[in-house]
Design an enzyme around this catalytic site. Structure first.
Site, PDB file in Angstrom:
ATOM      1  N   ASP A   1      12.172   0.296 -10.931  1.00  0.00           N
ATOM      2  CA  ASP A   1      11.000   0.516 -11.793  1.00  0.00           C
ATOM      3  C   ASP A   1      11.488   0.717 -13.219  1.00  0.00           C
ATOM      4  OD1 ASP A   1       7.913   1.565 -10.774  1.00  0.00           O
ATOM      5  OD2 ASP A   1       8.414   1.661 -12.892  1.00  0.00           O
ATOM      6  N   ASN A   2      10.669   0.330 -14.192  1.00  0.00           N
ATOM      7  CA  ASN A   2      11.066   0.568 -15.591  1.00  0.00           C
ATOM      8  C   ASN A   2      10.134   1.579 -16.270  1.00  0.00           C
ATOM      9  OD1 ASN A   2       8.743  -0.896 -15.923  1.00  0.00           O
ATOM     10  ND2 ASN A   2       9.570  -2.320 -17.430  1.00  0.00           N
ATOM     11  N   PHE A   3       9.239   2.199 -15.493  1.00  0.00           N
ATOM     12  CA  PHE A   3       8.303   3.227 -15.986  1.00  0.00           C
ATOM     13  C   PHE A   3       7.379   2.714 -17.079  1.00  0.00           C
ATOM     14  CE2 PHE A   3      12.036   5.728 -14.454  1.00  0.00           C
ATOM     15  CZ  PHE A   3      11.415   6.235 -13.326  1.00  0.00           C
TER      16      PHE A   3
ATOM     17  N   GLY B   1       4.535   2.957 -14.239  1.00  0.00           N
ATOM     18  CA  GLY B   1       4.833   3.914 -13.163  1.00  0.00           C
ATOM     19  C   GLY B   1       5.245   5.260 -13.741  1.00  0.00           C
TER      20      GLY B   1
ATOM     21  N   TYR C   1      -3.472 -11.902 -16.440  1.00  0.00           N
ATOM     22  CA  TYR C   1      -3.042 -11.127 -15.270  1.00  0.00           C
ATOM     23  C   TYR C   1      -3.412 -11.874 -13.985  1.00  0.00           C
ATOM     24  CZ  TYR C   1      -3.366  -7.490 -11.673  1.00  0.00           C
ATOM     25  OH  TYR C   1      -3.240  -6.779 -10.501  1.00  0.00           O
TER      26      TYR C   1
ATOM     27  N   ASN D   1     -10.171  -3.439  -4.466  1.00  0.00           N
ATOM     28  CA  ASN D   1     -10.079  -2.243  -5.324  1.00  0.00           C
ATOM     29  C   ASN D   1      -9.428  -1.075  -4.587  1.00  0.00           C
ATOM     30  OD1 ASN D   1     -12.216  -4.041  -6.508  1.00  0.00           O
ATOM     31  ND2 ASN D   1     -12.124  -2.484  -8.091  1.00  0.00           N
TER      32      ASN D   1
ATOM     33  N   ARG E   1     -19.215  -3.550 -19.271  1.00  0.00           N
ATOM     34  CA  ARG E   1     -17.925  -3.997 -19.826  1.00  0.00           C
ATOM     35  C   ARG E   1     -17.965  -5.510 -19.945  1.00  0.00           C
ATOM     36  NH1 ARG E   1     -13.266  -1.195 -16.252  1.00  0.00           N
ATOM     37  NH2 ARG E   1     -13.754  -3.018 -15.021  1.00  0.00           N
TER      38      ARG E   1
ATOM     39  N   ASP F   1     -17.144  -8.146 -16.957  1.00  0.00           N
ATOM     40  CA  ASP F   1     -17.203  -7.452 -15.673  1.00  0.00           C
ATOM     41  C   ASP F   1     -17.779  -8.379 -14.588  1.00  0.00           C
ATOM     42  OD1 ASP F   1     -16.497  -5.029 -14.585  1.00  0.00           O
ATOM     43  OD2 ASP F   1     -18.506  -4.166 -14.723  1.00  0.00           O
TER      44      ASP F   1
HETATM   45  C1  UD1 Z   1     -10.278  -4.534 -10.566  1.00  0.00           C
HETATM   46  C2  UD1 Z   1      -8.875  -4.278 -11.029  1.00  0.00           C
HETATM   47  C3  UD1 Z   1      -8.463  -5.334 -11.980  1.00  0.00           C
HETATM   48  C4  UD1 Z   1      -8.698  -6.716 -11.403  1.00  0.00           C
HETATM   49  C5  UD1 Z   1     -10.119  -6.863 -10.886  1.00  0.00           C
HETATM   50  C6  UD1 Z   1     -10.243  -8.181 -10.162  1.00  0.00           C
HETATM   51  C7  UD1 Z   1      -8.552  -1.861 -10.968  1.00  0.00           C
HETATM   52  C8  UD1 Z   1      -8.414  -0.630 -11.789  1.00  0.00           C
HETATM   53  N1  UD1 Z   1      -8.787  -2.992 -11.674  1.00  0.00           N
HETATM   54  O1  UD1 Z   1     -11.142  -4.456 -11.683  1.00  0.00           O
HETATM   55  O2  UD1 Z   1      -7.091  -5.172 -12.227  1.00  0.00           O
HETATM   56  O3  UD1 Z   1      -8.552  -7.684 -12.384  1.00  0.00           O
HETATM   57  O4  UD1 Z   1     -10.380  -5.800  -9.987  1.00  0.00           O
HETATM   58  O5  UD1 Z   1     -11.265  -8.266  -9.284  1.00  0.00           O
HETATM   59  O6  UD1 Z   1      -8.439  -1.859  -9.767  1.00  0.00           O
HETATM   60  N2  UD1 Z   1     -16.803   1.251 -13.990  1.00  0.00           N
HETATM   61  C9  UD1 Z   1     -17.727   2.194 -14.372  1.00  0.00           C
HETATM   62  N3  UD1 Z   1     -17.263   3.328 -14.975  1.00  0.00           N
HETATM   63  C10 UD1 Z   1     -15.935   3.569 -15.221  1.00  0.00           C
HETATM   64  C11 UD1 Z   1     -15.000   2.596 -14.826  1.00  0.00           C
HETATM   65  C12 UD1 Z   1     -15.474   1.447 -14.217  1.00  0.00           C
HETATM   66  O7  UD1 Z   1     -18.938   2.019 -14.188  1.00  0.00           O
HETATM   67  O8  UD1 Z   1     -15.619   4.628 -15.767  1.00  0.00           O
HETATM   68  C13 UD1 Z   1     -17.281   0.049 -13.304  1.00  0.00           C
HETATM   69  C14 UD1 Z   1     -16.749  -1.219 -13.931  1.00  0.00           C
HETATM   70  O9  UD1 Z   1     -17.568  -1.655 -14.980  1.00  0.00           O
HETATM   71  C15 UD1 Z   1     -16.750  -2.166 -12.735  1.00  0.00           C
HETATM   72  C16 UD1 Z   1     -16.489  -1.247 -11.548  1.00  0.00           C
HETATM   73  O10 UD1 Z   1     -16.781   0.079 -11.993  1.00  0.00           O
HETATM   74  O11 UD1 Z   1     -17.993  -2.785 -12.611  1.00  0.00           O
HETATM   75  C17 UD1 Z   1     -15.076  -1.296 -11.050  1.00  0.00           C
HETATM   76  O12 UD1 Z   1     -14.212  -1.126 -12.159  1.00  0.00           O
HETATM   77  P1  UD1 Z   1     -12.624  -1.007 -12.015  1.00  0.00           P
HETATM   78  O13 UD1 Z   1     -12.280   0.096 -11.115  1.00  0.00           O
HETATM   79  O14 UD1 Z   1     -12.062  -0.976 -13.388  1.00  0.00           O
HETATM   80  O15 UD1 Z   1     -12.198  -2.302 -11.256  1.00  0.00           O
HETATM   81  P2  UD1 Z   1     -12.564  -3.866 -11.458  1.00  0.00           P
HETATM   82  O16 UD1 Z   1     -13.343  -4.121 -12.678  1.00  0.00           O
HETATM   83  O17 UD1 Z   1     -13.137  -4.320 -10.182  1.00  0.00           O
END
Ligand code: UD1
Length: 333
Positions: free
Chosen positions: A34-36, A39, A153, A177, A279, A282
């Site tokens: 790992d390079n931190f 992590g 990514y 997730n 977002r 999203d």
């Molecule tokens: C996840 C991955 C991401 C990947 C994507 C592909 C994570 C952290 N991210 O993104 O690397 O590219 O799947 O499918 O696992 N939300 C809120 N409030 C918050 C944070 C998030 O409402 O404070 C919502 C977001 O807008 C989203 C959902 O929760 O709709 C999930 O968000 P997040 O956990 O960041 O994951 P993904 O967007 O699914």
């Protein structure tokens, strides 16, 4: 008797550190890298001094150092390759570096492990390889060379998965997730569960981006670790390493509104959520078809959402307590 030697890249990360715990508990020797960059040393606290754990602080793009440690610990039976640029937003700003870490380094490590005669190569793929599919439950075939991933990514993860699949050696686990203890809640781009748990424990309302009707397939980290062991042929009835690409999820859809309600219940918060604009980019719905992995290994995720959230909240409370204790010790010193 020689133990099973495993390489774990990204051993200080959220998933990688749990995987190291499990491998050492199985009696394996673990070579960790790992390079931190994302992590944390504290994730390795439980096993850093284990006699069968050997740690190297380096980046997977450091070809010379990686070749030297592969030679030093030969023969490696399994390589678990989890080290990566994990932030989607960072990848947008640094597409070339993301390709170098998440694809080119994977390509070299895969070739080196194959050459060394490793029995298994398990790569951390991602649901991000699929982009927006519109499908109810996403099957592995949905990712093709024509798929437009939403980020460098996702693209780099897909290129690595495809390389592994076409080579006939190794497996890519496309995790949906993941959540659980050691997931870093500290950035705006952290997983929604770690953020919600942290906000609820701090006595703040959770922030929902958009209307909360978007859905995700959440899977607890211990289930993901089990999938990694099965994929490597280190667990299960058959103990045969897998080949190809496999989804890893629960196959269950949870809306962000439902999630907020369960987190509030588990953390003992009575506050209503706060709503913020969606977002950009999203995805609306993301759900894994988990049939392929189940057919190959019998795997079904066992940890229910409430149980996983209870464990996550308990861990976060412990972390907060430990931090407070350390602060008060420092203040008295
Ligand atoms: C996840 C991955 C991401 C990947 C994507 C592909 C994570 C952290 N991210 O993104 O690397 O590219 O799947 O499918 O696992 N939300 C809120 N409030 C918050 C944070 C998030 O409402 O404070 C919502 C977001 O807008 C989203 C959902 O929760 O709709 C999930 O968000 P997040 O956990 O960041 O994951 P993904 O967007 O699914």
């Amino acid at each position: 008797m020689q133990t099973t030697r495993c390489l774990v890249t990204g051993c200080a990360g959220f998933v990688g550190s749990h995987l190291c715990d499990a491998l050492l508990a199985l009696g394996c020797t673990v070579v960790g890298v790992d390079n931190f960059f994302s992590g944390h040393r504290r994730n390795m606290a439980a096993f850093a001094d284990h006699p069968e754990f050997h740690f190297y602080e380096t980046c997977v793009t450091n070809t010379g150092e990686l070749a030297a440690l592969l030679a030093r610990h030969a023969p490696l039976r399994v390589c678990f390759h989890l080290a990566a640029v994990v932030s989607v937003s960072w990848s947008m700003e640094h597409p070339e570096r993301t390709l170098e870490v998440n694809y080119q380094a994977s390509q070299r490590l895969h070739a080196a492990c194959r050459e060394q005669g490793a029995r298994a190569f398990v790569f951390a793929g991602s649901a991000a390889e699929y982009g927006e599919t519109g499908a109810a439950a996403i099957r592995e075939e949905a990712a093709t060379p024509d798929t437009v991933q939403a980020s460098p990514y996702g693209r780099a993860k897909y290129l690595s998965s495809r390389l592994i699949e076409h080579s006939g050696f190794g497996v890519s686990l496309r995790c949906f997730n993941i959540y659980g203890p050691r997931q870093d809640p500290g950035s705006p781009y952290s997983g929604v569960i770690s953020r919600f748990c942290q906000q609820a424990l701090a006595g703040e309302p959770v922030t929902i981006f958009g209307d909360g009707g978007q859905t995700r397939d959440f899977i607890y980290v211990a289930d993901v670790v089990q999938a990694y062991l099965l994929a490597a042929g280190l667990a299960g009835p058959h103990k045969i390493p897998l080949c190809g690409a496999f989804n890893v999820g629960r196959g269950e859809s949870t809306s962000i509104l439902e999630l907020a309600a369960v987190v509030a219940g588990v953390a003992g918060s009575a506050l209503a959520p706060r709503f913020s604009p969606s977002r950009p980019g999203d995805i609306r719905h993301s759900l894994a078809d988990v049939g392929k992995l189940e057919a190959a290994t019998g795997f079904l995720a066992g940890v229910a959402m409430r149980e996983g959230l209870e464990k996550t909240v308990e861990w976060m409370r412990r972390e907060d307590r430990d931090r407070d204790e350390a602060d008060s010790l420092r203040a008295r010193a």
